[in-house]
Design an enzyme around this catalytic site. Sequence first.
Site, PDB file in Angstrom:
ATOM      1  N   ASP A 188       6.159   1.692   6.725  1.00 51.03           N
ATOM      2  CA  ASP A 188       4.815   1.156   6.474  1.00 51.03           C
ATOM      3  C   ASP A 188       4.124   2.066   5.458  1.00 51.03           C
ATOM      4  O   ASP A 188       3.597   3.113   5.832  1.00 51.03           O
ATOM      5  CB  ASP A 188       4.065   1.118   7.809  1.00 51.03           C
ATOM      6  CG  ASP A 188       2.634   0.648   7.710  1.00 51.03           C
ATOM      7  OD1 ASP A 188       2.242   0.184   6.639  1.00 51.03           O
ATOM      8  OD2 ASP A 188       1.925   0.768   8.723  1.00 51.03           O
TER       9      ASP A 188
ATOM     10  N   HIS B   4       3.527   3.243  13.065  1.00 50.83           N
ATOM     11  CA  HIS B   4       2.681   4.449  12.985  1.00 50.83           C
ATOM     12  C   HIS B   4       3.306   5.669  13.655  1.00 50.83           C
ATOM     13  O   HIS B   4       2.666   6.696  13.809  1.00 50.83           O
ATOM     14  CB  HIS B   4       1.255   4.212  13.514  1.00 50.83           C
ATOM     15  CG  HIS B   4       0.409   3.453  12.542  1.00 50.83           C
ATOM     16  ND1 HIS B   4      -0.968   3.420  12.609  1.00 50.83           N
ATOM     17  CD2 HIS B   4       0.747   2.703  11.468  1.00 50.83           C
ATOM     18  CE1 HIS B   4      -1.437   2.685  11.611  1.00 50.83           C
ATOM     19  NE2 HIS B   4      -0.414   2.225  10.919  1.00 50.83           N
TER      20      HIS B   4
ATOM     21  N   HIS C  19       0.828  -1.215   0.000  1.00 50.91           N
ATOM     22  CA  HIS C  19       0.000   0.000   0.000  1.00 50.91           C
ATOM     23  C   HIS C  19       0.858   1.259   0.000  1.00 50.91           C
ATOM     24  O   HIS C  19       1.800   1.379   0.768  1.00 50.91           O
ATOM     25  CB  HIS C  19      -1.012  -0.003   1.153  1.00 50.91           C
ATOM     26  CG  HIS C  19      -0.460   0.081   2.543  1.00 50.91           C
ATOM     27  ND1 HIS C  19      -0.199   1.276   3.173  1.00 50.91           N
ATOM     28  CD2 HIS C  19      -0.151  -0.876   3.455  1.00 50.91           C
ATOM     29  CE1 HIS C  19       0.236   1.053   4.401  1.00 50.91           C
ATOM     30  NE2 HIS C  19       0.294  -0.248   4.595  1.00 50.91           N
TER      31      HIS C  19
ATOM     32  N   GLU D  88      -5.075   1.318   2.633  1.00 51.64           N
ATOM     33  CA  GLU D  88      -4.965   0.244   3.636  1.00 51.64           C
ATOM     34  C   GLU D  88      -5.152   0.793   5.028  1.00 51.64           C
ATOM     35  O   GLU D  88      -5.730   0.129   5.885  1.00 51.64           O
ATOM     36  CB  GLU D  88      -3.588  -0.435   3.513  1.00 51.64           C
ATOM     37  CG  GLU D  88      -3.447  -1.716   4.327  1.00 51.64           C
ATOM     38  CD  GLU D  88      -3.147  -1.471   5.807  1.00 51.64           C
ATOM     39  OE1 GLU D  88      -3.406  -2.375   6.621  1.00 51.64           O
ATOM     40  OE2 GLU D  88      -2.669  -0.380   6.164  1.00 51.64           O
ATOM     41  N   GLU D  89      -4.643   1.998   5.271  1.00 48.09           N
ATOM     42  CA  GLU D  89      -4.646   2.541   6.639  1.00 48.09           C
ATOM     43  C   GLU D  89      -6.067   2.744   7.186  1.00 48.09           C
ATOM     44  O   GLU D  89      -6.243   2.915   8.392  1.00 48.09           O
ATOM     45  CB  GLU D  89      -3.869   3.865   6.694  1.00 48.09           C
ATOM     46  CG  GLU D  89      -2.377   3.741   6.370  1.00 48.09           C
ATOM     47  CD  GLU D  89      -1.583   2.954   7.409  1.00 48.09           C
ATOM     48  OE1 GLU D  89      -2.171   2.499   8.398  1.00 48.09           O
ATOM     49  OE2 GLU D  89      -0.370   2.793   7.213  1.00 48.09           O
TER      50      GLU D  89
HETATM   51 ZN   LIG Z   1       0.796  -1.080   6.469  1.00 51.38          ZN
END
Ligand SMILES: [Zn+2]
Length: 346
Positions: free
Chosen positions: A188, A322, A71, A222-223
């Site tokens: 991420d 995150h 993503h 995705e988040e």
């Molecule tokens: Zn991710």
Amino acid sequence: MKFRIDEKYLLNCFERLVHTPSPVGYGVKVNPVLEEMASQLGFGITYDRRGTGYLTVEGEDNSKTVLLSAHWDTLGMVVRRIDADGKIRVRSLGGMQYISAEGSSVTVHTRDGREYTGLLACQSHSTHVFENARTLERSDDTMIVLLDEDIHSKEDVQKMGIRHGDVISVEPCCEFTKNGYIKSRFIDDKAAIACVFAMLKYLRENDLKPAFRTMIAFTFAEEIGLGGPWVPPEVSEYVAIDIGLIGPDNDGHERCVTICAKDRKAPYTYDLVTRLINYAEKAECDYAVDIFFRYSTDASTALTCSNNISAAAFGMPVYCSHGRERTHTLSLLNTTNLMLAYVLNI
Ligand SMILES: [Zn+2]
């Protein structure tokens, strides 16, 4: 590790991607970058109506199609309101960790393409002024953006072309250490995309075809759980390349690739997870198998949204997910190795 990946190319891809702002749903800047990187390797990207990009690699056997997802969306914010004095109030896109992002430079992206930088702060922004500067909860209701402009009113901000719903990105704060650590926001999942391109480069340079037709899905949300609900009907296996977690329950660490056996939504497809473990062994990966509690991926979303697929997930474990995350280059190399073992069906 079995496959000798071009580490420099991998890290260059990551650095370029992580410096391309792409909060949830905002593909304006990142999609052209992905298209350029794909075309340099001789591939094109097509899009579905939702905004997911697809790159397809023909396989030795095209009667079966498998999919790897990574993503491009990151955490971010949107303009919620402009206060009378010109301070911008925000709503988060995804699970923003304001405590980590406070004090960062941010950029407001207007719909007509203008960009303005600012500082992300708490409304009680100074311990010298506010009694509750240390204790006030950092949330959508207490965070503000101070634009780096001479503004005094809501009208001043509106005149700059800033509107409700404009996207706000956060600086990545990306740093590579000499001994291989990567400290950055949005490992991420920009690192997963970099691994995808390192895999594609390896296939091209070694004139290798995947065992089956292989689609790469560059997902857009995705988040917030929107990356995987729709899957092209020809896809029979959906493997999300996404971060692994590091914690007391986990064997995963910054130098390995973690195969996720179960997340918050569902256990991943038993046989496919077992195959991935076998691939990791054969590709001589440093790997771990873990289950994650407060976590899901596009693959488990795809599974729980009734798509007719097998699902799995693996990727690079990070500290401080995150937030400003940290992993190691070896973890990206192990992840790319496992991807190659999977698509080549070694
Ligand atoms: Zn991710």
